[in-house]
Design a protein around this motif. Structure first.
Motif, PDB file in Angstrom:
ATOM      1  N   LYS B  20       0.813  -1.206   0.000  1.00  0.00           N
ATOM      2  CA  LYS B  20       0.000   0.000   0.000  1.00  0.00           C
ATOM      3  C   LYS B  20       0.847   1.256   0.000  1.00  0.00           C
ATOM      4  CE  LYS B  20      -3.830   1.779   2.739  1.00  0.00           C
ATOM      5  NZ  LYS B  20      -4.604   1.502   3.955  1.00  0.00           N
ATOM      6  N   CYS B  21       1.986   1.171   0.637  1.00  0.00           N
ATOM      7  CA  CYS B  21       2.695   2.411   0.896  1.00  0.00           C
ATOM      8  C   CYS B  21       4.126   2.430   0.399  1.00  0.00           C
ATOM      9  CB  CYS B  21       2.696   2.680   2.395  1.00  0.00           C
ATOM     10  SG  CYS B  21       3.322   1.330   3.376  1.00  0.00           S
ATOM     11  N   LEU B  22       4.745   1.288   0.294  1.00  0.00           N
ATOM     12  CA  LEU B  22       6.183   1.250   0.121  1.00  0.00           C
ATOM     13  C   LEU B  22       6.592   0.774  -1.242  1.00  0.00           C
ATOM     14  CD1 LEU B  22       8.094  -0.423   3.021  1.00  0.00           C
ATOM     15  CD2 LEU B  22       8.536   1.748   1.958  1.00  0.00           C
ATOM     16  N   LEU B  23       7.764   1.151  -1.599  1.00  0.00           N
ATOM     17  CA  LEU B  23       8.381   0.617  -2.790  1.00  0.00           C
ATOM     18  C   LEU B  23       9.207  -0.597  -2.377  1.00  0.00           C
ATOM     19  CD1 LEU B  23       9.241   1.181  -5.763  1.00  0.00           C
ATOM     20  CD2 LEU B  23      11.172   2.346  -4.742  1.00  0.00           C
ATOM     21  N   VAL B  24       8.769  -1.784  -2.701  1.00  0.00           N
ATOM     22  CA  VAL B  24       9.480  -2.973  -2.261  1.00  0.00           C
ATOM     23  C   VAL B  24       9.692  -3.923  -3.424  1.00  0.00           C
ATOM     24  CG1 VAL B  24       9.471  -4.906  -0.670  1.00  0.00           C
ATOM     25  CG2 VAL B  24       8.393  -2.779  -0.014  1.00  0.00           C
ATOM     26  N   SER B  25      10.860  -4.463  -3.505  1.00  0.00           N
ATOM     27  CA  SER B  25      11.134  -5.479  -4.513  1.00  0.00           C
ATOM     28  C   SER B  25      10.524  -6.787  -4.062  1.00  0.00           C
ATOM     29  CB  SER B  25      12.626  -5.690  -4.630  1.00  0.00           C
ATOM     30  OG  SER B  25      12.877  -6.870  -5.336  1.00  0.00           O
ATOM     31  N   ASP B  26       9.986  -7.547  -4.975  1.00  0.00           N
ATOM     32  CA  ASP B  26       9.554  -8.877  -4.568  1.00  0.00           C
ATOM     33  C   ASP B  26      10.404  -9.963  -5.191  1.00  0.00           C
ATOM     34  OD1 ASP B  26       8.529  -8.593  -7.127  1.00  0.00           O
ATOM     35  OD2 ASP B  26       7.020 -10.130  -6.729  1.00  0.00           O
ATOM     36  N   ALA B  27      11.390  -9.600  -5.980  1.00  0.00           N
ATOM     37  CA  ALA B  27      12.274 -10.623  -6.530  1.00  0.00           C
ATOM     38  C   ALA B  27      13.541  -9.971  -7.044  1.00  0.00           C
ATOM     39  CB  ALA B  27      11.584 -11.359  -7.665  1.00  0.00           C
ATOM     40  N   ASN B  45       3.770  -5.949 -12.137  1.00  0.00           N
ATOM     41  CA  ASN B  45       5.020  -5.612 -11.488  1.00  0.00           C
ATOM     42  C   ASN B  45       5.826  -4.699 -12.402  1.00  0.00           C
ATOM     43  OD1 ASN B  45       6.639  -5.928  -9.225  1.00  0.00           O
ATOM     44  ND2 ASN B  45       6.394  -8.146  -9.260  1.00  0.00           N
ATOM     45  N   ASN B  46       6.884  -4.150 -11.874  1.00  0.00           N
ATOM     46  CA  ASN B  46       7.818  -3.368 -12.672  1.00  0.00           C
ATOM     47  C   ASN B  46       9.176  -4.042 -12.585  1.00  0.00           C
ATOM     48  OD1 ASN B  46       5.849  -1.098 -12.996  1.00  0.00           O
ATOM     49  ND2 ASN B  46       6.114  -1.064 -10.773  1.00  0.00           N
ATOM     50  N   LEU B  47      10.036  -3.700 -13.526  1.00  0.00           N
ATOM     51  CA  LEU B  47      11.310  -4.413 -13.631  1.00  0.00           C
ATOM     52  C   LEU B  47      12.456  -3.466 -13.941  1.00  0.00           C
ATOM     53  CD1 LEU B  47      12.916  -7.154 -14.102  1.00  0.00           C
ATOM     54  CD2 LEU B  47      12.221  -6.954 -16.488  1.00  0.00           C
ATOM     55  N   VAL B  48      13.587  -3.715 -13.284  1.00  0.00           N
ATOM     56  CA  VAL B  48      14.849  -3.118 -13.724  1.00  0.00           C
ATOM     57  C   VAL B  48      15.786  -4.262 -14.083  1.00  0.00           C
ATOM     58  CG1 VAL B  48      16.933  -1.902 -12.987  1.00  0.00           C
ATOM     59  CG2 VAL B  48      14.691  -0.985 -12.404  1.00  0.00           C
ATOM     60  N   PHE B  98       9.899  -4.623  -8.785  1.00  0.00           N
ATOM     61  CA  PHE B  98       9.482  -3.747  -7.694  1.00  0.00           C
ATOM     62  C   PHE B  98       8.070  -3.255  -7.955  1.00  0.00           C
ATOM     63  CE2 PHE B  98       9.543   0.416  -9.748  1.00  0.00           C
ATOM     64  CZ  PHE B  98      10.278   0.150 -10.895  1.00  0.00           C
ATOM     65  N   ARG B  99       7.414  -2.873  -6.869  1.00  0.00           N
ATOM     66  CA  ARG B  99       6.123  -2.210  -6.992  1.00  0.00           C
ATOM     67  C   ARG B  99       5.824  -1.485  -5.684  1.00  0.00           C
ATOM     68  NH1 ARG B  99       4.429  -7.809  -6.851  1.00  0.00           N
ATOM     69  NH2 ARG B  99       3.173  -8.251  -5.026  1.00  0.00           N
ATOM     70  N   GLY B 100       4.687  -0.820  -5.622  1.00  0.00           N
ATOM     71  CA  GLY B 100       4.342  -0.058  -4.425  1.00  0.00           C
ATOM     72  C   GLY B 100       3.990   1.360  -4.813  1.00  0.00           C
ATOM     73  N   ALA B 101       3.184   1.984  -3.963  1.00  0.00           N
ATOM     74  CA  ALA B 101       2.629   3.299  -4.285  1.00  0.00           C
ATOM     75  C   ALA B 101       3.702   4.364  -4.517  1.00  0.00           C
ATOM     76  CB  ALA B 101       1.686   3.749  -3.170  1.00  0.00           C
ATOM     77  N   GLY B 102       4.896   4.166  -3.949  1.00  0.00           N
ATOM     78  CA  GLY B 102       5.942   5.171  -4.043  1.00  0.00           C
ATOM     79  C   GLY B 102       6.435   5.492  -5.441  1.00  0.00           C
ATOM     80  N   MET B 103       6.142   4.634  -6.423  1.00  0.00           N
ATOM     81  CA  MET B 103       6.613   4.907  -7.782  1.00  0.00           C
ATOM     82  C   MET B 103       5.492   4.981  -8.816  1.00  0.00           C
ATOM     83  SD  MET B 103       9.907   5.433  -8.364  1.00  0.00           S
ATOM     84  CE  MET B 103      10.316   4.855 -10.012  1.00  0.00           C
ATOM     85  N   GLU B 104       4.267   4.711  -8.400  1.00  0.00           N
ATOM     86  CA  GLU B 104       3.157   4.601  -9.361  1.00  0.00           C
ATOM     87  C   GLU B 104       3.009   5.835 -10.245  1.00  0.00           C
ATOM     88  OE1 GLU B 104       0.793   1.900  -9.771  1.00  0.00           O
ATOM     89  OE2 GLU B 104       2.516   0.979  -8.763  1.00  0.00           O
ATOM     90  N   GLN B 105       2.937   6.997  -9.595  1.00  0.00           N
ATOM     91  CA  GLN B 105       2.659   8.213 -10.365  1.00  0.00           C
ATOM     92  C   GLN B 105       3.814   8.586 -11.279  1.00  0.00           C
ATOM     93  OE1 GLN B 105       0.696  11.549  -8.634  1.00  0.00           O
ATOM     94  NE2 GLN B 105      -0.259  10.336  -7.035  1.00  0.00           N
ATOM     95  N   LEU B 106       5.014   8.300 -10.816  1.00  0.00           N
ATOM     96  CA  LEU B 106       6.178   8.588 -11.644  1.00  0.00           C
ATOM     97  C   LEU B 106       6.183   7.706 -12.896  1.00  0.00           C
ATOM     98  CD1 LEU B 106       8.835   9.950 -12.187  1.00  0.00           C
ATOM     99  CD2 LEU B 106       9.903   8.488 -10.494  1.00  0.00           C
ATOM    100  N   LEU B 107       5.895   6.421 -12.721  1.00  0.00           N
ATOM    101  CA  LEU B 107       5.839   5.509 -13.871  1.00  0.00           C
ATOM    102  C   LEU B 107       4.736   5.914 -14.837  1.00  0.00           C
ATOM    103  CD1 LEU B 107       6.500   2.095 -12.119  1.00  0.00           C
ATOM    104  CD2 LEU B 107       7.996   3.257 -13.735  1.00  0.00           C
TER     105      LEU B 107
END
Lengths: 275, 275
Positions: B20-27, B45-48, B98-107
């Motif tokens: 809900k709140c954090l930018l966290v990697s899940d893998a 999900n998002n990927l780097v 990674f995913r989480g609300a911290g990057m949604e708007q930027l993406l």
């Protein structure tokens, strides 16, 4: 850099684009002003303040906190607030304002849980401030993004005593607590949304909205991610065959399991096991 | 730590609260698999991905990109995507989801500007990956927040060639561009929302919604923050009296100006000048 009496200021409006997406400070300073008193109804910003010397008083939501050296506070300034140094023990402080979409939801969560203002103890935060000041003084295009990354890291450090994972169940409606417990107890049952909604006693549409509002994720995504986490645990047991795991998780055949797993993690269960 | 063939994996579902709140990697993993091929319709999900050796092919939105060592890509995986190593020049890569609300708007902003997938060149990103892997291996409660802070910093580093401040006007509706130019040219006029809406040719309510949608901030907040930024510039000129600045900015008296400035920045104009 570590001169305590290093004076610094950075006052800059956040660009419209950055405001939309980034976590950016719009003011930072070191102050040792004995007259320092802020008494505001509303200020559309957030604040981190950290005490180097003396005593700082902070008032918000009807409570009064005294902060000593090594202590700090994270505050949302959109609600009435007041802070000032103790006249007999003038405070030397470091602070920065910040805002941007990158922290909004996290702050809202802290607020809902009555964790604001968030008081913390951190004996080494001074260096992080000076690093932020150094970034601001750089004359490069990268400054804004570098500062955003650094401040996000500082905020995470400040919030590291706040557990993102525990204790939140208590603050959730009892219906959510019950349905999460139900899903957790049936991870191997390969439930679908119909079954979960029925158990919750709600229509699918209403249930999804309700769950997402409180958990930030759709119920079926939550359930499936927990199942995949379980799959990873099971794969760590070298004695367990992938066929067994697939069956244990309620898949009709190993290829459905492998396909789902690979779609979720990007690699197959056997590749995961070899890692 | 810098062993290129260091194998690493971290597969962990993100907690509901963190999602809900954090930018966290899940893998996260390092892979050197010659069979490596991902061809997905949708993955939430998002990927780097970052290339250490060989050649990596990435396909999305009808375009095909070849990535060489030192290059990487930031992708949103919610749209169809495909990536694979060149069979004659197998790629060794580092990656994290990674995913989480911290990057949604930027993406979303990057997507709107057709900047995704975002290809970057960065010769030193390897160390940042290894630092992330090291954090994950720590056995502390702070891991999740530390990792979130570190990954946010990495993403900001990756995006540092993307300018948050320039060139975005072109992507905005012409009405927004015009009204921003109007406000910029009248910073000293002390306009109110009535005047700005009238100039935009819209009702106040509709105009505020429209402006906020595109700029992420209410029009009057934007205007006032630009005025305060101008005030700071003017205060840097030691020959200019505060009375003059107050008058130049259209305040009826110096105390209204000082009060507004102090409410905005936390310190008075004269204290700001002494910094």
């Amino acid at each position: 850099m570590k001169n305590k009496y290093y004076h610094f200021s950075y006052f800059k409006s956040v660009s419209a684009a950055a405001e939309k997406c980034l976590l950016v400070s719009d003011a930072m300073a070191y102050t040792a002003d004995s007259e320092f008193l802020i008494d505001r109804k509303v200020f559309k910003n957030n604040l981190v303040m950290y005490v180097l010397e003396g005593l700082l008083w902070v008032e918000q939501y009807g409570e009064k906190h005294a902060l000593e050296p090594g202590q700090g506070v994270l505050m949302r300034l959109t609600d009435a607030h007041k802070y000032y140094t103790d006249p007999e023990n003038t405070a030397h402080i470091l602070w920065f304002h910040f805002r941007g979409a990158g922290m909004e939801q996290l702050l809202e969560q802290l607020y809902q849980e009555r964790k604001l203002p968030f008081i913390f103890q951190d004996d080494g935060l001074e260096d992080d401030f000076y690093k932020a000041f150094a970034i601001v003084q750089e004359d490069t295009d990268k400054k804004e993004s570098e500062l955003a990354g650094h401040l996000y890291g500082m905020l995470m450090r400040i919030l590291s005593t706040y557990s993102f994972q525990e204790g939140h169940m208590d603050n959730m409606p009892v219906e959510i607590q019950e349905i999460i417990r139900y899903m957790e107890s049936r991870l191997c049952d390969h439930l679908d949304l119909d079954a979960i909604s029925r158990q919750a006693g709600m229509g699918k549409y209403h249930f999804c909205r309700f769950f997402k509002k409180h958990c930030g994720i759709a119920p079926i995504e939550y359930y499936n991610s927990r199942r995949m986490e379980l799959a990873c645990c099971l794969l760590k047991d070298p004695q367990k065959k992938i066929e067994e795991i697939s069956e244990q998780l309620g898949y009709l055949d190993i290829s459905s399991f492998s396909k789902y797993f690979k779609n979720y993690f990007g690699i197959s269960p056997s590749a995961y096991r070899r890692l």
